[in-house]
Design an enzyme around this catalytic site. Structure first.
Site, PDB file in Angstrom:
ATOM      1  N   ASP A  42     -30.530 -36.373  31.057  1.00 28.93           N
ATOM      2  CA  ASP A  42     -31.501 -37.009  31.674  1.00 28.93           C
ATOM      3  C   ASP A  42     -31.949 -37.143  32.918  1.00 28.93           C
ATOM      4  OD1 ASP A  42     -31.374 -38.300  29.120  1.00 28.93           O
ATOM      5  OD2 ASP A  42     -29.881 -39.920  29.755  1.00 28.93           O
ATOM      6  N   GLU A 209     -38.829 -42.708  23.680  1.00 33.16           N
ATOM      7  CA  GLU A 209     -37.924 -43.546  24.735  1.00 33.16           C
ATOM      8  C   GLU A 209     -38.371 -43.033  25.596  1.00 33.16           C
ATOM      9  OE1 GLU A 209     -33.872 -43.245  23.681  1.00 33.16           O
ATOM     10  OE2 GLU A 209     -34.410 -41.279  23.494  1.00 33.16           O
TER      11      GLU A 209
END
Length: 322
Positions: A42, A209
């Site tokens: 991420d 997401e």
């Protein structure tokens, strides 16, 4: 990486519900070569005003990497020396996820999420720094939270300025991607702010997401990660994109299909050794857009690594990975 270890155990159940699987597709470009500390998850990346680059990520107390040239990356510890005490309300190991780095009003702003796998008892927090470097951050507490009674999940924040106002997109599963307005002075949610709905999927478990929004020309572009992360070579993550004339939507893909109905052009998917690209963010470097993401290296037992690619734009205004 605590989240990744937990995810490896639990993601198999999620994978069984998903409609797609990781496949090789040589039509996608490989990431640029990087050396040094490549392990990341991420990533949010920025070229600092002082020179050089910094990347923050899931893992540790918001793990940090630094680079002088965007090619060689060194481990730089963590954003924080110790976790803020309030994190333990949402995760018994104070394990933060999916940071987002931005710059405005003479300060760097670091947003992040604290939660536990499989629950939407979650919170987004914010910290500021004058330099953007690890060890210089001051935490300011909660920005926005979600509870098990909410139809959204307050994780994966991304900040976007539009028309003189400040916005935060966020979301993971639980009906997908949402957006709220923030107070520019505090960086926190405005009281009573409307929770806008930007993207979801018609099929449970609503596997979308990690939003990120940029403006190019007249349009705002919503990038998001679809399907499942965190399972090494079995991950099915991929990046899709849609656009809107308004930051709050509605976002549609190039065929006109709304992202609220499962639309989204496929921007980047697994190919060759580069499995499950996602957790994306975009930053400007010398006037060009660069896509940052993680992928799972099939030649290294599915280890998550940093992917960087130029992001170009077609004549019709759609992004393509170069």
């Amino acid at each position: 990486m605590k989240r990744l270890r937990l995810a490896a155990i639990l993601a198999a159940a999620v994978l069984a519900l998903l409609p797609t699987s990781a496949t090789a597709d040589t039509a996608y470009p490989d990431p640029q070569p990087v050396t040094g500390q490549q392990i990341i998850h991420d990533p949010t990346v920025m070229r600092l005003k002082s020179g050089g680059y910094v990347a923050y990520s899931t893992g540790g107390i918001i793990g940090a990497r630094v680079s002088k040239d965007r090619n060689h990356w060194d481990d730089a510890g963590n954003a924080f020396a110790t976790p803020p005490a309030w994190w333990y309300e949402y995760n018994d190991k104070a394990d933060p996820w999916a940071p987002d780095l931005s710059y405005r009003d003479g300060r760097y702003w670091l947003y992040y999420a604290v939660s536990s796998w499989g629950t939407n008892h979650s919170a987004i927090g914010v910290a500021t720094s004058r330099t953007g470097l690890p060890g210089t951050w001051t935490d300011h507490g909660k920005v926005f939270t979600s509870e098990t009674t909410d139809p959204w999940n307050a994780i994966d924040p991304a900040i976007m300025g539009a028309d003189g106002r400040l916005w935060m997109s966020f979301g993971s599963y639980w009906t997908g991607i949402r957006m709220i307005e923030l107070n520019p002075a505090t960086g926190k949610a405005l009281p009573g702010t409307e929770v806008h709905h930007l993207a979801t999927r018609p099929d449970a478990p609503y596997a979308v997401e990690g939003p990120y929004i940029v403006k190019h020309g007249r349009y705002y572009y919503l990038f998001a990660s679809y399907d499942a992360c965190c399972s090494g070579v079995n991950s099915t993550y991929k990046i899709r994109v849609g656009r809107s004339l308004k930051v709050t939507g509605p976002y549609v893909d190039s065929t006109g299909k709304p992202m609220l109905e499962g639309g989204g052009d496929l921007l980047l998917a697994g190919h060759g050794r580069y499995i499950g690209p996602g957790g994306e963010s975009i930053f400007r470097d010398r006037g060009k857009d660069v896509l940052a993401y993680h992928y799972y290296d099939a030649d290294d037992q599915g280890t998550p690594k940093l992917g960087l690619n130029r992001l170009n734009w077609t004549k019709n205004g759609w992004p393509v990975v170069a």
